[in-house]
Design a protein around this motif. Sequence first.
Motif, PDB file in Angstrom:
ATOM      1  N   GLY A   1      -9.989  11.478   2.855  1.00 54.63           N
ATOM      2  CA  GLY A   1      -9.284  12.498   1.985  1.00 54.63           C
ATOM      3  C   GLY A   1      -7.899  12.121   1.722  1.00 54.63           C
ATOM      4  N   ARG A   2      -7.320  11.086   2.165  1.00 60.14           N
ATOM      5  CA  ARG A   2      -6.056  10.586   1.641  1.00 60.14           C
ATOM      6  C   ARG A   2      -6.268   9.710   0.575  1.00 60.14           C
ATOM      7  NH1 ARG A   2      -1.437  10.382   5.954  1.00 60.14           N
ATOM      8  NH2 ARG A   2      -0.402  10.414   3.891  1.00 60.14           N
TER       9      ARG A   2
ATOM     10  N   ILE B   1       0.948  -1.208  -0.083  1.00 61.13           N
ATOM     11  CA  ILE B   1       0.126  -0.194   0.058  1.00 61.13           C
ATOM     12  C   ILE B   1       0.935   1.087  -0.107  1.00 61.13           C
ATOM     13  CG2 ILE B   1      -1.998   1.119   1.120  1.00 61.13           C
ATOM     14  CD1 ILE B   1      -2.599  -1.588   0.386  1.00 61.13           C
ATOM     15  N   LEU B   2       0.661   2.204  -0.988  1.00 58.74           N
ATOM     16  CA  LEU B   2       1.575   3.324  -1.070  1.00 58.74           C
ATOM     17  C   LEU B   2       0.944   4.568  -1.071  1.00 58.74           C
ATOM     18  CD1 LEU B   2       3.151   1.949  -4.369  1.00 58.74           C
ATOM     19  CD2 LEU B   2       4.198   1.805  -2.169  1.00 58.74           C
ATOM     20  N   SER B   3       1.471   5.485  -0.281  1.00 55.38           N
ATOM     21  CA  SER B   3       0.891   6.956  -0.144  1.00 55.38           C
ATOM     22  C   SER B   3       1.373   7.621  -1.396  1.00 55.38           C
ATOM     23  CB  SER B   3       1.523   7.631   1.143  1.00 55.38           C
ATOM     24  OG  SER B   3       2.920   7.792   0.832  1.00 55.38           O
ATOM     25  N   ASP B   4       0.815   8.959  -1.396  1.00 54.22           N
ATOM     26  CA  ASP B   4       0.995   9.894  -2.392  1.00 54.22           C
ATOM     27  C   ASP B   4       2.534   9.844  -2.362  1.00 54.22           C
ATOM     28  OD1 ASP B   4      -1.527  10.286  -3.289  1.00 54.22           O
ATOM     29  OD2 ASP B   4      -1.738  12.440  -2.318  1.00 54.22           O
ATOM     30  N   GLU B   5       3.080  10.491  -1.628  1.00 48.72           N
ATOM     31  CA  GLU B   5       4.556  10.669  -1.601  1.00 48.72           C
ATOM     32  C   GLU B   5       5.398   9.430  -1.974  1.00 48.72           C
ATOM     33  OE1 GLU B   5       2.578  11.068   1.089  1.00 48.72           O
ATOM     34  OE2 GLU B   5       2.506  13.208   0.975  1.00 48.72           O
TER      35      GLU B   5
END
Length: 96
Positions: free
Chosen positions: A69-70, A36-40
């Motif tokens: 919201g993420r 699972i990856l975040s925007d960053e």
Amino acid sequence: MKNSTYSQHYLYALRKTTKKLIRKNIDQLIFTDDDILSDEEVMKILKISKRSLFDYRKKGLLQYIKIGGRYYYIRLFLYLDLLQLYQIPLDHDDDE
């Protein structure tokens, strides 16, 4: 995904990695925290800005999940999206 393109070597290595991820996850479709990856993390992998990432989401080039919201991305789907964008078929067996 910037104005420059990825090398064929990189894209074929990505295809090989993606095939391994598919084999690992195909039966359960269970993903670990590393999947699972975040925007960053996606911006770092793709070497793009936050604005470019927003544009890719808006154009439907990347699959994502929005929670509170993420935005989150599943590594396997990100790789599949990249391969599709660069029209690299996943079904060739020359890299196994």
